[in-house]
Design a protein around this motif. Structure first.
Motif, mmCIF file in Angstrom:
data_model
loop_
_atom_site.group_PDB
_atom_site.id
_atom_site.type_symbol
_atom_site.label_atom_id
_atom_site.label_comp_id
_atom_site.label_asym_id
_atom_site.label_seq_id
_atom_site.Cartn_x
_atom_site.Cartn_y
_atom_site.Cartn_z
ATOM 1 N N UNK A 1 -56.602 -18.287 -71.389
ATOM 2 C CA UNK A 1 -56.395 -19.384 -70.449
ATOM 3 C C UNK A 1 -55.959 -20.671 -71.152
ATOM 4 N N UNK A 2 -56.392 -20.862 -72.386
ATOM 5 C CA UNK A 2 -56.079 -22.121 -73.090
ATOM 6 C C UNK A 2 -54.594 -22.232 -73.407
ATOM 7 N N UNK A 3 -53.967 -21.104 -73.771
ATOM 8 C CA UNK A 3 -52.560 -21.161 -74.188
ATOM 9 C C UNK A 3 -51.592 -20.624 -73.138
ATOM 10 N N UNK A 4 -52.111 -20.050 -72.058
ATOM 11 C CA UNK A 4 -51.218 -19.460 -71.065
ATOM 12 C C UNK A 4 -50.484 -20.543 -70.283
ATOM 13 N N UNK A 5 -49.177 -20.363 -70.102
ATOM 14 C CA UNK A 5 -48.355 -21.274 -69.305
ATOM 15 C C UNK A 5 -47.581 -20.462 -68.279
ATOM 16 N N UNK B 1 -56.157 -14.206 -77.066
ATOM 17 C CA UNK B 1 -56.593 -15.451 -77.717
ATOM 18 C C UNK B 1 -56.788 -15.274 -79.216
ATOM 19 N N UNK B 2 -56.914 -14.022 -79.687
ATOM 20 C CA UNK B 2 -57.137 -13.776 -81.110
ATOM 21 C C UNK B 2 -55.835 -13.608 -81.890
#
Length: 782
Positions: free
Chosen positions: A51-55, A19-20
């Motif tokens: 989790x926010x950017x994972x697809x 995430x960073x």
């Protein structure tokens, strides 16, 4: 991490939060893993942490488009990102493996810099000073006679500083220089060449090959240079001496620093780098801010015996401190610790610290350690899952109240789906509403676990901000480092649990298996497999032992559960049944079933029968267990008896298990032997009685046929009767006719003697049956 070595790349990822990272950095991590030959799953599982950017599926699509072997992005990219975030690669070859320039050496300080007063370094007067003698002593302290020595006397000024003008001389041996100095009559310039008295002169402290002055031209990696100009020379002097540095020569640079030529005694350049790393880090930790530019083994140092402006570059001492690197490093390891100072009991007598509050009432405090030991199939994992649920809900565990809190369950054995389903199954079997499941975290590491000394820092890093009250590790055999039976190795292993407990401020709970063989003959604390450390190390040891479960106990519990379940069904389907039934208070499932057959609708009756049968069938898999405790902080509790009714343990509510013995207990074994002996004797007597009855029938059959009951005639009739009544082979004639009175019930027949001694033609035996059913014989002389 060396080129081509990707063994610890996974560990490096633990330090990088996806995430960073920017999108491009995230992509480069994938490229590096692909280039290193590591699996797509590693990149995908790591990416899920964002989790926010994972697809789902994106990693696979990108992975398919990465080139192979083009070297655009390598493992070094990931290593650099991880290093910037505090990661260091694992050692690969022993105590002297490389650590980074900024790596910390474990342990505390040896010298408290705030208390260093300093040992003055006196400049020699002109009358005292012996330049030739100093340089000669320096050469003899550092070099063998045939070692080639490098030195520089020419200099030039740049930015107000005098620096070496060239490589200087590097072909002359120490022996040649010493002999030239002896005959120079004090004129060192005639031996070395003239130098600028404002600049001073320099000398290399490791021997060279005579071909150049690079690191590759160093023939032996004996010494390293320790120099610091950030504190006064008197404090440098005290710290160097207090650290017992193995100094071959200590030189006053004629300016702001001392140059310590320290023995490192390295076999090669790689070991030299590792040892210099350690040397510098020890110095830094103890207040000596070492100049990191002086690491090269071919580095120039200040030459004693020459002037540098108004001051002298002079030899302060030779051969001080420890005698060798190995001796010094061993001393550092012993002297450097983080142990607290002793405290006076009088100082705390009236102001005692608060005890850690209990986590499991009467068993375990917060921040302490607990081991659950037991054999296979004891349900140890289920017991630990039950404990996690009890802590999360603030409820009882196996009868002990638990404080409400957060818990991390480290799953090392089960696949992810099985572990998660077990939690739901346990909640359902306990009948609890999952109110506190947000307080349970599960770390699934099956197939991904690492030895405990590597797992502990990873666990601490992940858990440091979660506020866990307990960490449960299940099971420890997956992460044991060293020989399970070695006390010192297991002590080091168990120290990892102390580290986790102290750094996270939580309880550490773990499970281990029993050793092989029956456990009833051992004390509960001695049943865990391996070293006795496992019994002594935890603050609470709970040992689970199997009980010799009897059928009456099983049936009694099954009947009680049947009765409860059938009443529950009847109450739900026919609320007024109790008033109509008129059953006695001591009634049970049998009486209810009989009454229901005539007084309830058939579907309810069938449901009651199905419930009864389900409990009976389930009871076949029940096992019984006893928990004994060895506690450090609380009084010993009475043994706790449990039923294991998959998937949960249930306390023995009615005490029916209290009289059962542990499997393998000597008393139980004696009872079992006695029962076996009684059984064998009964079988022997029964079989003997059967043979005797057949023998009587054989004699009577002879009499009924009007034939004489001789030995041969009786045995012929006996054999015919035996074949009709038994499928076993017929006993021999001697066995049948030689049976003793012990084979006959109530001793109702006389011994059947064999034919008397004598001439077989003159004596014979005749058998007969008396009125009382006994058999006798007569001997007649023909």
């Amino acid at each position: 991490m060396q080129a081509g070595d990707h063994s610890d790349l996974e560990g490096a990822l633990d330090y990088i939060d996806p995430a960073s990272l920017s999108y491009q950095e995230w992509l480069e991590v994938g490229m590096a893993l692909h280039e290193s030959g590591l699996p797509l799953g590693l990149w995908d599982s790591w990416s899920r942490r964002d989790a926010r950017r994972y697809h789902e599926g994106e990693c696979g699509r990108k992975w398919a488009g990465f080139g192979s072997g083009d070297g655009r992005v390598t493992s070094g990219t990931v290593a650099k990102m991880a290093r910037d975030r505090g990661w260091r690669p694992a050692p690969q070859g022993g105590a002297d493996e490389a650590i980074g320039w900024d790596d910390a050496v474990s342990g505390g300080t040896i010298v408290d810099g705030s208390w260093v007063e300093g040992v003055p370094v006196e400049q020699p007067t002109d009358a005292e000073w012996d330049p030739v003698g100093e340089l000669t002593r320096y050469l003899r302290a550092l070099f063998d006679e045939d070692d080639r020595v490098g030195y520089v006397v020419r200099s030039f000024e740049r930015d107000g500083r005098w620096i070496p003008a060239d490589k200087g001389s590097y072909t002359r041996t120490a022996g040649e220089l010493e002999r030239a100095l002896e005959g120079c009559a004090g004129d060192m310039g005639a031996v070395l060449g003239d130098w600028n008295p404002e600049a001073g002169a320099w000398i290399r402290f490791n021997p060279l090959d005579g071909q150049g002055v690079r690191n590759a031209d160093v023939t032996e990696f004996r010494y390293a240079l320790v120099e610091s100009d950030s504190i006064p020379t008197d404090k440098q002097n005290e710290i160097m001496r207090s650290l017992e540095l193995p100094i071959a020569a200590l030189v006053d640079s004629g300016n702001k620093s001392l140059h310590a030529i320290v023995r490192v005694d390295a076999r090669d350049y790689d070991e030299y780098r590792r040892r210099v790393d350690r040397l510098y880090e020890v110095c830094r930790k103890n207040g000596l801010d070492v100049d990191g530019q002086n690491k090269n083994p071919s580095r120039l140092s200040r030459m004693p015996g020459v002037r540098r402006g108004a001051r002298k570059q002079h030899l302060v001492a030779v051969n001080i401190g420890k005698g060798s690197w190995d001796e010094w490093w061993e001393w550092v390891q012993e002297a450097q610790d983080d142990l607290p100072d002793p405290e006076s009991l009088d100082a705390v007598w009236d102001d005692m610290p608060e005890l850690a509050p209990p986590l499991i009432d009467g068993v375990l405090r917060r921040g302490h350690k607990m081991l659950i030991a037991g054999p296979s199939k004891a349900g140890k994992s289920f017991a630990l899952i039950e404990l996690c649920c009890a802590i999360a809900e603030g409820r009882e565990w196996l009868g002990w109240p638990c404080a409400k809190g957060r818990v991390l369950y480290v799953n090392l054995e089960l696949d992810r789906a099985s572990a998660l389903h077990r939690f739901r199954d346990v909640y359902a079997a306990l009948g609890w509403e999952p109110v506190g499941i947000g307080s349970i975290d599960v770390w699934n590491l099956r197939g991904r676990s690492v030895p405990m000394d590597r797992l502990a820092p990873k666990l601490i890093r992940r858990a440091s901000k979660k506020g866990y009250d307990a960490v449960v590790i299940d099971p420890i055999y997956k992460v044991i480092t060293g020989d399970e039976n070695s006390a010192d190795q297991m002590a080091a292993f168990c120290n990892q649990f102390d580290t986790i407990a102290s750094q996270l401020g939580c309880a550490v709970i773990y499970c281990h298996h029993h050793s092989k063989g029956f456990q009833g003959q051992k004390r509960s604390m001695d049943r865990a497999s391996g070293s006795g450390v496992f019994a002594r190390d935890p603050d609470a040891l709970l040992d689970m032992s199997a009980l010799e479960l009897t059928e009456p106990c099983r049936r009694a519990r099954a009947t009680a559960l049947e009765w409860v379940e059938m009443q529950r069904i009847a109450d739900g389907r026919d609320p007024g049944w109790r008033e109509r039934a008129g059953l006695e208070p001591q009634s049970g499932p049998v009486q209810l079933t009989r009454w229901a057959a005539d007084n309830m609708p058939s579907e309810i009756y069938r449901e009651l029968l199905a419930a009864s049968e389900a409990v009976r069938e389930e009871s076949k898999s029940w096992t019984a267990w006893r928990i004994d405790g060895t506690l450090r902080e609380f009084p010993k509790f009475a043994p706790v008896n449990l039923w294991f009714d998959y998937p949960v343990h249930a306390p023995d509510a009615d005490g029916s298990l209290s009289d059962l013995s542990v499997e393998g207990d000597p008393a139980t074994a004696a009872v079992r032997r006695q029962r076996g002996a009684e059984s064998s004797r009964s079988r022997y007597e029964r079989e003997g009685a059967d043979k005797a009855k057949m023998l009587v029938d054989a004699v009577r059959a002879c009499e009924a046929a009007g034939s004489e009951a001789t030995k041969d005639a009786v045995y012929e009739r006996f054999s015919a009767i035996w074949k009709e009544r038994s499928d076993k082979p017929c006993p021999s004639v001697d066995t049948v006719l030689g049976m003793s009175t012990r084979s006959w019930p109530k001793k109702k027949w006389f011994p059947l003697a064999k034919e008397t001694v004598g001439d077989p033609g003159r004596q014979r035996s005749v058998y007969s049956v008396a009125d009382d059913g006994s058999i006798g014989w007569d001997s007649e002389v023909s």
